[in-house]
Design an enzyme around this catalytic site. Structure first.
Site, PDB file in Angstrom:
ATOM      1  N   GLU A 294       0.806  -1.220   0.000  1.00 56.18           N
ATOM      2  CA  GLU A 294       0.000   0.000   0.000  1.00 56.18           C
ATOM      3  C   GLU A 294       0.844   1.277   0.000  1.00 56.18           C
ATOM      4  OE1 GLU A 294      -2.645   2.838  -0.039  1.00 56.18           O
ATOM      5  OE2 GLU A 294      -3.381   0.788  -0.083  1.00 56.18           O
TER       6      GLU A 294
ATOM      7  N   ASP B  72      -4.001  -0.132  -2.497  1.00 59.81           N
ATOM      8  CA  ASP B  72      -4.603  -1.465  -2.519  1.00 59.81           C
ATOM      9  C   ASP B  72      -6.059  -1.422  -2.979  1.00 59.81           C
ATOM     10  OD1 ASP B  72      -2.604  -3.319  -1.821  1.00 59.81           O
ATOM     11  OD2 ASP B  72      -2.716  -2.756   0.278  1.00 59.81           O
TER      12      ASP B  72
ATOM     13  N   GLY C 213      -9.234  24.195  -7.163  1.00 55.05           N
ATOM     14  CA  GLY C 213      -9.219  25.575  -7.630  1.00 55.05           C
ATOM     15  C   GLY C 213     -10.008  26.520  -6.745  1.00 55.05           C
TER      16      GLY C 213
END
Length: 424
Positions: free
Chosen positions: A138, A167, A247
């Site tokens: 992971e 994962d 943004g």
């Protein structure tokens, strides 16, 4: 009916990435046959155990709705059983180390000989290239896929996220690939290989940061806090703390009780269309016309002052009160919900996003249910299988072996230790 009813999956996956994928397929109605090593099974059965002699939550929460067969694939009789399973199944899913299937004698070409319609789906750490033979877990995927370099605060270490984007994220990608290949097979009748690399999956989830890398070549990233602080940008996307990636400036702010509650915070977005409503809520009506604050571009160099003033207000109320007030005015926000709060959320239980499952050895436990809802294919979450629980029924009903063949397999060691099987 269930959406994938009639589809049979041969599940050679273990730990998290592959089981995430096959569990989703099982939730949608596929018959998932999990092949496990006799006497051992998926390694996560015994990892992070909280109850002695019971399958761990790590295993149970990733293997709902499946059937388990134990099979020694190094045994010649076991290999013959595997061949029969390949003939009877539509998809094989695996997340072995690179080359493991080939070493077992089941190359792509061999699988195609046995069942030309078979779809073979694989999760690997990396795609073809210099790292293709490397082991990946992971956090390795998060680091090599770009997530860690862009997570954390500018003056701190790179950080991995608690969300299992390497994962479970790759398992979700593979699931989509499998369903797509099944759809294509309805037109071609042919199987194909489907692959998802963990590095690729993480990078796909980090696409906005690749966007920002290209924007950076044309000037500073003005919505990042460091722009307003006058800190020069380097040549790669920096860690942005809790700045919004979309943004619209956003940050995590303290709420009432933050001194004693580590989750007494809310995420607050200063969305431009509701700026005047924000000014009214926080008691700063003058900002609606002040040229230093009235427009999004004017606010960018002053985000610290903006969020400081907002936080003065959020600290006077708890996070749920803040959310109620802001939602009434369409101001986007989200309280920081702990796992304890999510587990107790009645609405999540009502929708099946959190489910309570009964298990014969560990009793009742909570799990995440199917996050994808289909109106014509409701999901029923059933418990994970005990090791080898369905071996006999799969041999008899799926492979249609008679009693003498089953007995012969038991004695051969293909299904596990013959002495233990006899004792059972």
């Amino acid at each position: 009916m269930k959406a994938l009813e009639g589809v049979r999956i041969l599940d050679f996956t273990h730990v998290q990435s592959g089981p995430t994928c096959t569990q989703l397929l099982a939730w949608f109605g596929a018959d998932v046959i999990k092949v496990e090593r006799p006497g051992v099974g998926d390694i996560t059965r015994g990892q992070l155990r909280d109850i002695p002699d019971a399958d761990s939550l790590y295993f149970t929460m990733l293997n709902h709705n499946k059937r388990s067969i134990t099979l020694n694939t190094k045994n010649e009789s076991g290999k013959k059983v595997l061949e029969e399973l390949i003939r009877k199944c539509d998809v094989m899913v695996e997340n072995f180390a690179p080359g493991a299937l080939d070493r077992m004698g089941f190359t792509w070409e061999r699988i195609q000989e046995i069942n030309p319609a078979m779809i073979v789906a694989s999760i690997k750490g990396f795609g073809p290239g210099p790292y293709q033979d490397c082991k990946v877990y992971e956090n390795v995927a998060q680091c090599t896929g770009g997530a860690a370099s862009t997570t954390g605060f500018r003056d701190g270490l790179p950080l991995v996220t608690g969300a299992q984007i390497g994962d479970s994220g790759t398992g979700l990608h593979l699931c989509l690939g499998i369903v797509t290949a099944l759809y294509q097979r309805t037109r071609t009748g042919e199987g194909q290989k489907v692959s998802a690399a963990m590095q690729d999956g993480v990078l796909n989830l980090c696409r906005v940061k690749l966007r920002d890398q290209q924007r950076l070549e044309h000037g500073p990233l003005k919505e990042y806090s460091q722009f307003g602080e006058g800190v020069e940008f380097g040549d790669s996307v920096p860690r942005a703390g809790n700045d919004s990636g979309g943004g619209q400036p956003g940050r995590i702010l303290k709420c009432k009780g933050w001194e004693n509650d580590p989750n007494a915070y809310i995420y607050f977005i200063t969305q431009a269309p509701v700026w005047e409503a924000i000014c009214d809520v926080i008691g700063a009506p003058e900002w609606k016309t002040d040229p230093d604050y009235a427009t999004p571009n004017a606010r960018l160099p002053r985000l610290n002052q903006v969020f400081g003033r907002i936080e003065d207000w959020t600290q006077t109320r708890d996070k749920f009160e803040v959310m109620e007030i802001l939602n009434a005015r369409d101001i986007p926000c989200g309280p920081i919900l702990s796992m304890k709060e999510l587990a107790a959320d009645a609405s999540l239980r009502a929708t099946g996003t959190i489910v309570e499952v009964d298990h014969p050895t560990r009793g009742s436990y909570l799990s995440v249910g199917n996050p994808i809802k289909l109106s014509g294919s409701p999901t029923e979450v059933t418990r994970s299988p005990l090791l080898g629980e369905h071996t006999d029924v799969i041999l008899r009903e799926v492979l249609q072996f008679d009693e003498s063949m089953v007995k012969e397999l038991q004695q051969s060691g293909a299904l596990g230790d013959p002495a233990k099987l006899a004792a059972e």
